[in-house]
Design an enzyme around this catalytic site. Structure first.
Site, short mmCIF file in Angstrom:
data_model
loop_
_atom_site.label_atom_id
_atom_site.label_comp_id
_atom_site.label_asym_id
_atom_site.label_seq_id
_atom_site.Cartn_x
_atom_site.Cartn_y
_atom_site.Cartn_z
N LYS A 1 0.86 -1.20 0.00
CA LYS A 1 0.00 0.00 0.00
C LYS A 1 0.88 1.24 0.00
CE LYS A 1 0.88 1.19 4.52
NZ LYS A 1 1.78 2.28 4.87
N PRO B 1 9.86 -4.08 -0.70
CA PRO B 1 10.96 -3.77 0.22
C PRO B 1 10.47 -3.80 1.67
CG PRO B 1 10.99 -2.25 -1.65
CD PRO B 1 9.72 -3.05 -1.77
N ALA C 1 10.32 -3.00 5.75
CA ALA C 1 10.44 -1.82 6.63
C ALA C 1 10.56 -0.55 5.80
CB ALA C 1 11.65 -1.98 7.56
N GLY D 1 7.64 1.37 4.70
CA GLY D 1 6.45 2.23 4.69
C GLY D 1 5.42 1.76 3.68
N GLY E 1 3.90 -1.34 3.93
CA GLY E 1 2.98 -2.30 4.56
C GLY E 1 3.24 -3.76 4.22
N GLY E 2 4.41 -4.06 3.68
CA GLY E 2 4.67 -5.43 3.22
C GLY E 2 4.51 -6.48 4.32
N GLY E 3 5.15 -6.26 5.46
CA GLY E 3 5.07 -7.23 6.56
C GLY E 3 3.64 -7.40 7.05
N SER E 4 2.90 -6.30 7.11
CA SER E 4 1.50 -6.36 7.55
C SER E 4 0.66 -7.14 6.56
CB SER E 4 0.92 -4.95 7.67
OG SER E 4 1.70 -4.17 8.52
N SER E 5 0.94 -6.93 5.29
CA SER E 5 0.18 -7.62 4.25
C SER E 5 0.49 -9.12 4.27
CB SER E 5 0.56 -7.00 2.89
OG SER E 5 -0.27 -7.47 1.88
N ASP F 1 -1.58 -1.77 10.43
CA ASP F 1 -1.95 -1.81 9.00
C ASP F 1 -2.56 -3.16 8.60
OD1 ASP F 1 -0.84 0.68 8.77
OD2 ASP F 1 1.02 -0.02 7.82
#
Ligand code: C5P
Length: 312
Positions: A9, A94, A96, A98, A100-104, A136
């Site tokens: 995002k 990428p 960390a 901004g 939202g990759g880890g949250s997704s 997120d």
């Protein structure tokens, strides 16, 4: 084996509107889901515990990864002895950054594991578990193309979308900047007491653009205001002085406003098509700006799931 493509995002705006009793900050933000995604696979495990293999872009941890935390949270909630899973995570977003990759990834893990285990969370528990994993995560779990986001991140109003005409150029420099430290610096500088240039932009763009079907032209008209509608910018810039230097170089070279996503360090610009975003990305690479060294550059649309163009 089950597979998901957890998307990234960007935040068109990110306003901090208060400090909450639980230590988090109240937010107002417009999230757009973009066509850049990781790849997550899950299968019944062959070991005695969950096993995670991470490939792709560097920076995402294996131990303590939110994907494993999502599995643990589901197990605790189900109160049952749910069998181990073998998980692979191919990082294309990428870490960390901004975006939202880890949250997704965590949101997709919650969904895939429910399927494999044959458990089904009740709607209240879904939001509770998703929020407990990160602010997120509910946005990705509920799976919206765009949202007006408030509260800690868990109050979501779905917005119409995706907007097929919109192109975005994302530049993620190799700058370490954690969300926690950006909010910490925001507090240290007592920025809630200061006038912030983006105050009210979220509500204005929501009412004037997003309540109807927004056009790309409208969003581009708002870009100069959106540029200054991320309240974490000053905090991020003071923690990482290379970030304002990068933004100045990008704006000089491309002649369009560059926004920051989340708590950074990803900067992005809006274009009238993904082809124009790709072309701008390629000319940035040709410009050999020293500030862009080791940056990951993606040209994306809102449809995805893959970037239309990437460097390196
Ligand atoms: O929720 P998440 O784990 O992504 O947040 C990381 C950190 O960012 C939190 O520990 C908190 O310090 C800060 N944060 C905040 N207010 C929010 C979201 C995050 O203070 N709404």
């Amino acid at each position: 084996m089950s597979e998901a493509r957890p998307p990234a995002k960007v935040n068109l705006t990110l306003e901090v509107v208060g400090r909450r009793d639980d230590g988090y900050h109240g937010l107002r933000s417009i999230f757009l889901r973009v066509g850049l995604s990781d790849r997550l696979t899950m299968a019944p495990g062959t070991g005695v515990a969950d096993r995670l293999t991470v490939t792709g872009l560097p920076g995402a941890p294996t131990e303590g990864n939110l994907v494993l935390k999502a599995l643990d949270a589901l197990r605790r909630h189900a109160g049952a002895n749910l069998s181990p899973l073998d998980v692979t995570l191919d990082k294309q977003i990428p870490a960390a950054a901004g975006l939202g990759g880890g949250s997704s990834d965590a949101a997709s893990a919650l969904k895939l594991a429910q399927g494999l285990w044959g458990v089904r969370l009740e709607p209240d528990a879904e939001v509770e578990i998703a929020t407990s994993l990160g602010s997120d995560v509910p946005f990705f779990y509920i799976d919206m193309p765009a949202a007006h986001v408030s509260g800690r991140g868990e109050h979501l109003e779905s917005l119409a979308g995706p907007y097929p005409g919109l192109g975005l150029l994302l530049v993620t420099p190799p700058i370490a900047l954690s969300t926690r430290s950006a909010f910490g610096r925001f507090d240290e500088r007592d920025q809630l007491s200061n006038v912030r240039p983006g105050a009210g932009v979220t509500e204005r763009i929501y009412e004037e653009v997003f309540l109807d079907e927004p056009t790309t032209e409208e969003m581009l008209t708002w870009a100069p205001q959106l540029r200054d509608a991320n309240d974490l910018w000053d905090a991020a810039a003071s923690l990482a002085p290379a970030l304002p230097t990068l933004r100045a170089a990008l704006e000089r070279t491309t002649d369009v406003p560059w926004l920051m996503s989340g708590s950074g360090p990803t900067l992005f610009a809006l274009y009238p098509s993904v082809e124009e975003a790709s072309a701008a990305g390629q000319s940035l690479v040709r410009s050999r700006l020293p500030e862009l060294e080791s940056a990951v550059i993606n040209a994306v649309d809102m449809i995805g799931p893959d970037p239309k163009w990437r460097h390196p």
